[in-house]
Design a protein around this motif. Structure first.
Motif, PDB file in Angstrom:
ATOM      1  N   UNK A 109       0.831  -1.207   0.000  1.00  0.00           N
ATOM      2  CA  UNK A 109       0.000   0.000   0.000  1.00  0.00           C
ATOM      3  C   UNK A 109       0.869   1.262   0.000  1.00  0.00           C
ATOM      4  N   UNK A 110       1.954   1.249   0.783  1.00  0.00           N
ATOM      5  CA  UNK A 110       2.874   2.391   0.808  1.00  0.00           C
ATOM      6  C   UNK A 110       3.471   2.616  -0.580  1.00  0.00           C
ATOM      7  N   UNK A 139       7.790  15.288  -4.590  1.00  0.00           N
ATOM      8  CA  UNK A 139       8.203  15.507  -3.203  1.00  0.00           C
ATOM      9  C   UNK A 139       8.630  14.156  -2.634  1.00  0.00           C
ATOM     10  N   UNK A 140       9.930  13.975  -2.548  1.00  0.00           N
ATOM     11  CA  UNK A 140      10.508  12.741  -2.033  1.00  0.00           C
ATOM     12  C   UNK A 140      10.815  12.926  -0.547  1.00  0.00           C
ATOM     13  N   UNK A 141      11.994  12.514  -0.105  1.00  0.00           N
ATOM     14  CA  UNK A 141      12.367  12.580   1.304  1.00  0.00           C
ATOM     15  C   UNK A 141      13.851  12.283   1.423  1.00  0.00           C
ATOM     16  N   UNK A 142      14.468  12.780   2.484  1.00  0.00           N
ATOM     17  CA  UNK A 142      15.845  12.373   2.765  1.00  0.00           C
ATOM     18  C   UNK A 142      15.929  10.869   2.990  1.00  0.00           C
ATOM     19  N   UNK A 143      14.817  10.261   3.421  1.00  0.00           N
ATOM     20  CA  UNK A 143      14.777   8.805   3.577  1.00  0.00           C
ATOM     21  C   UNK A 143      14.813   8.095   2.236  1.00  0.00           C
ATOM     22  N   UNK A 144      14.721   8.844   1.146  1.00  0.00           N
ATOM     23  CA  UNK A 144      14.892   8.294  -0.189  1.00  0.00           C
ATOM     24  C   UNK A 144      16.306   8.455  -0.702  1.00  0.00           C
ATOM     25  N   UNK A 145      17.150   9.146   0.051  1.00  0.00           N
ATOM     26  CA  UNK A 145      18.569   9.271  -0.277  1.00  0.00           C
ATOM     27  C   UNK A 145      19.422   8.395   0.620  1.00  0.00           C
ATOM     28  N   UNK A 146      19.008   8.284   1.877  1.00  0.00           N
ATOM     29  CA  UNK A 146      19.730   7.483   2.865  1.00  0.00           C
ATOM     30  C   UNK A 146      18.706   6.608   3.586  1.00  0.00           C
ATOM     31  N   UNK A 152      11.877   0.875   6.402  1.00  0.00           N
ATOM     32  CA  UNK A 152      12.166   0.102   5.198  1.00  0.00           C
ATOM     33  C   UNK A 152      11.107   0.313   4.117  1.00  0.00           C
ATOM     34  N   UNK A 153       9.837   0.301   4.489  1.00  0.00           N
ATOM     35  CA  UNK A 153       8.769   0.486   3.499  1.00  0.00           C
ATOM     36  C   UNK A 153       8.828   1.894   2.910  1.00  0.00           C
ATOM     37  N   UNK A 154       8.944   2.884   3.761  1.00  0.00           N
ATOM     38  CA  UNK A 154       8.944   4.276   3.311  1.00  0.00           C
ATOM     39  C   UNK A 154      10.170   4.576   2.466  1.00  0.00           C
TER      40      UNK A 154
END
Length: 272
Positions: A109-110, A139-146, A152-154
């Protein structure tokens, strides 16, 4: 000529603030299409934007459904006849250790919301954006770089989103359509409280330390500045910019920094 912009996830947080700031800046020269699932919240944002003489169309849309994404673009073109800006902002958060998750359905779902919602909206909007030589914002996130522990899902959904839009940026370069990826860190919104916990239920709390969270007004301002300049990437904090390079040079250091960003009671457990 009046510009037309779509903002997904516009009922609160970053999306609502993007709408307010765009309406304030452009007034009658802008038509906004505000999309989200909650009509009452969308109407409230729309009323704020209309005080600046901006024309607003409210469209109920769950970006986790392909048909809703395509209906959103159709509604925009039917009403305004063009599209200049697509801001893929809608997203869902999640915080859980993989070992605590028993049913991975909500992982899907995520991914469906964060990745596929953006893909479906962008695919439907593509011919109209090419016609206007427009702008796409993801609009991504720093959690998409590191990668961040407990996310884990996000992180997976945002890493996938980044790869999609980086490739698309190159495809669209000859057409004059810009693609801006924005990487907020911790922003003072409620997204993490609404996100999934290990059981796939609304978390009700944030798993991140939020003492120094960025104000949503500042986050929106930086995104819009990057969009207007057709920047490739908007990394919003010094730590984010530093972390991007440290990941390449000193990966062990950046892993420790990511671990330190997580609340102690939400971090990995040493289990016998």
């Amino acid at each position: 000529m009046r510009q037309v912009a779509i903002i997904t996830g516009a009922s609160e947080g970053i999306g609502a603030e993007l709408a307010r700031q765009m309406a304030r800046q452009h007034g009658a020269d802008l038509a906004l299409v505000l999309a989200a699932r909650r009509q009452d919240a969308l109407q409230a944002v729309a009323q704020e934007c209309e005080t600046f003489a901006c024309t607003v169309l409210v469209q109920i849309c769950d970006v986790g459904e392909e048909s809703a994404c395509r209906a959103l673009i159709d509604a925009c073109i039917t009403r305004f006849g063009r599209l200049d800006i697509l801001i893929n902002n809608a997203g869902v958060s999640a915080h859980a250790l993989l070992e605590d998750v028993h049913d991975l359905q909500w992982y899907q779902d995520v991914m469906r919301v964060n990745l596929w919602g953006s893909v479906w909206c962008t695919h439907a909007a593509l011919p109209h954006l090419k016609a206007s030589r427009g702008r796409i914002v993801a609009v991504s996130s720093l959690a998409g770089l590191v990668g961040v522990p407990g996310r884990t899902a996000y992180s997976a959904s945002k890493f996938a989103m980044n790869g999609f839009f980086e490739a698309l940026r190159i495809e669209l370069k000859p057409a004059g359509v810009s693609v801006t990826l924005a990487y907020p860190g911790v922003v003072a919104t409620r997204i993490r409280y609404h996100g999934y916990n290990a059981q796939g239920q609304p978390a009700g709390v944030s798993g991140l330390k939020e003492e120094n969270a960025m104000r949503v007004e500042e986050c929106a301002r930086l995104i819009l500045r990057g969009m207007q300049a057709r920047q490739r990437d908007v990394v919003m904090t010094f730590k984010g910019k530093l972390g991007r390079w440290l990941k390449l040079l000193l990966p062990g250091v950046i892993e420790n920094i990511a671990l330190a960003a997580v609340k102690q009671d939400m971090g990995p457990k040493n289990r016998a």
